[in-house]
Design a protein around this motif. Structure first.
Motif, PDB file in Angstrom:
ATOM      1  N   LEU A 168      -5.451   3.943   2.342  1.00 33.20           N
ATOM      2  CA  LEU A 168      -4.369   3.272   3.317  1.00 33.20           C
ATOM      3  C   LEU A 168      -4.346   2.349   4.063  1.00 33.20           C
ATOM      4  N   LYS A 169      -5.382   1.781   4.834  1.00 34.77           N
ATOM      5  CA  LYS A 169      -5.705   0.228   6.285  1.00 34.77           C
ATOM      6  C   LYS A 169      -5.570  -0.795   5.238  1.00 34.77           C
ATOM      7  N   ASN A 170      -6.454  -0.743   3.992  1.00 34.71           N
ATOM      8  CA  ASN A 170      -5.607  -1.962   2.946  1.00 34.71           C
ATOM      9  C   ASN A 170      -4.181  -2.192   2.792  1.00 34.71           C
ATOM     10  N   LEU A 171      -3.789  -0.522   2.675  1.00 34.40           N
ATOM     11  CA  LEU A 171      -2.713  -1.354   2.273  1.00 34.40           C
ATOM     12  C   LEU A 171      -1.469  -1.305   3.714  1.00 34.40           C
ATOM     13  N   LYS A 172      -1.957  -0.883   4.767  1.00 33.09           N
ATOM     14  CA  LYS A 172      -0.788  -1.077   5.903  1.00 33.09           C
ATOM     15  C   LYS A 172      -0.616  -2.228   5.530  1.00 33.09           C
ATOM     16  N   LYS A 173      -1.929  -3.288   4.740  1.00 32.81           N
ATOM     17  CA  LYS A 173      -2.627  -4.485   5.736  1.00 32.81           C
ATOM     18  C   LYS A 173      -0.701  -5.230   4.443  1.00 32.81           C
ATOM     19  N   THR A 174      -0.787  -4.858   3.350  1.00 27.27           N
ATOM     20  CA  THR A 174       0.398  -5.795   2.636  1.00 27.27           C
ATOM     21  C   THR A 174       2.004  -5.188   2.316  1.00 27.27           C
TER      22      THR A 174
END
Length: 369
Positions: free
Chosen positions: A66-72
């Motif tokens: 989810l942290k990586n998803l927030k970045k994009t």
């Protein structure tokens, strides 16, 4: 008469998280009625009432994803992503709380004894840790330390006489069964069905036993002829047990040399084609298991499968599975001990608790491509 002593491993409790299967109901009644003494190593109690390590790791991976998803993701989605993460963690916390409550109630009803580690357990575990002796899978396998402490707690019980040990975990079972004074069973049902357990219980009143057997047959006969009255509740039980499961299967359109694909069952639409062949098992203490088979129409997530359309050309994600297991019928012991000439199978069944609490098998019915 001395109580039959039964020590239980985490693998048994985790395999019946609701502590509600037919065999568990019978074991609980045996304990509540003073026939057996249940012994739980403190580590087992702690493991059962806390999040499994696999679930903790899954939450960690979810946070990273989810942290990586927030970045994009667009800014307006950040709150929804954060809310989803909170929702998952809160639900896991709720399950942990329920497990603690359920275990506390079960412990009180059975009068289970929680076994604390002895002073010499650590030194014995450390010796096995370096040598790789069972239940360690290899030397210095740190993840096996809790199992080793459980084994030591159970082995200590031999000083007070023979014990039965329940352990589905193969290494824990193997570590225990080589020791004199310990008889190991991998399921509660296997223990209750065993001659060893029946002999350990000692003699019972033959007249009462004869009445029980005759009344059990009456109840089973009544259930087989009139089980349709329980159809709705049994369908609900099967739906609850099937939904959320993941099945392995092989897609005939892909290379058979590759590993099996997975299909996730989202929900159950209908349970039908109930079949009872009449086979049943009386576990004692008023608990009967009646075997069944059925079919269930499911909604499934099949990531490797091609889109499927029904005869009218509509996209169809439904699949069929076959389901097998046992219906648990819990009866009042006073009713069972009455003279069969004065009892009614119908009346006894009316006051019984009838449910399906675990399944033996779920198999996917292959589509014809």
């Amino acid at each position: 008469m001395c109580k039959v002593r039964i020590a239980i491993d985490t693998s048994i409790l985790r395999g019946d998280a609701g502590l509600s299967s037919g065999p568990m109901k019978a074991l609980t009644r045996f304990a509540a009625n003073g026939h057996v003494e249940i012994l739980i190593p403190s580590i087992v109690a702690g493991e059962f009432t806390s999040k499994p390590s696999a679930r903790i790791e899954a939450v960690k991976e979810l946070r990273k994803t989810l942290k990586n998803l927030k970045k994009t993701a667009p800014n307006e989605l950040h709150k929804k992503i954060a809310d989803f993460e909170t929702c998952v963690e809160e639900e896991f916390d709720r399950h942990e709380t329920l497990a603690k409550q359920r275990f506390a109630e079960w412990e009180k009803r059975t009068g289970a004894t929680i076994l604390q580690p002895a002073a010499d357990h650590i030194s014995r575990v450390i010796e096995k840790y370096f040598s790789g002796t069972l239940p360690f899978g290899s030397p210095k396998a740190r993840t096996d330390i809790p199992d080793a402490l459980i084994v030591e707690a159970m082995l200590d019980l031999r000083s007070q006489g023979p014990i039965f040990a329940l352990a589905h975990d193969s290494r824990v079972a193997d570590a225990l069964k080589t020791n004199p004074g310990v008889k190991v069973f991998k399921t509660i049902k296997a223990l209750l069905d065993s001659d060893d357990f029946q002999e350990a219980l000692g003699e019972i009143d033959e007249i009462d036993a004869e009445h029980e057997r005759a009344n059990v047959e009456k109840v089973v006969k009544e259930f087989l002829s009139g089980n349709s009255r329980f159809g709705k509740s049994l369908e609900t039980d099967v739906s609850r047990l099937v939904a959320g499961r993941t099945l392995d299967y092989r897609n005939p359109r892909y290379d058979a040399k590759e590993g099996p694909d997975e299909i996730y069952i989202d929900s159950v639409q209908e349970v039908s084609d109930w079949a009872f062949d009449g086979t049943h098992d009386y576990l004692g203490e008023g608990v009967i298991l009646v075997n069944f088979e059925s079919r269930a129409e499911i909604e499934a997530d099949d990531p490797m499968g091609d889109p499927w359309h029904d005869d009218e050309g509509n996209l169809d994600s439904s699949r069929i599975v076959t389901v097998s297991g046992a219906v648990s019928i819990s009866l009042d012991l006073d009713d069972l001990s009455r003279d069969p000439a004065r009892t009614s199978g119908s009346e006894m069944l009316k006051s019984a608790t009838v449910s399906i609490d675990e399944l033996d098998d779920i198999s996917l019915v292959a589509r014809s491509y």
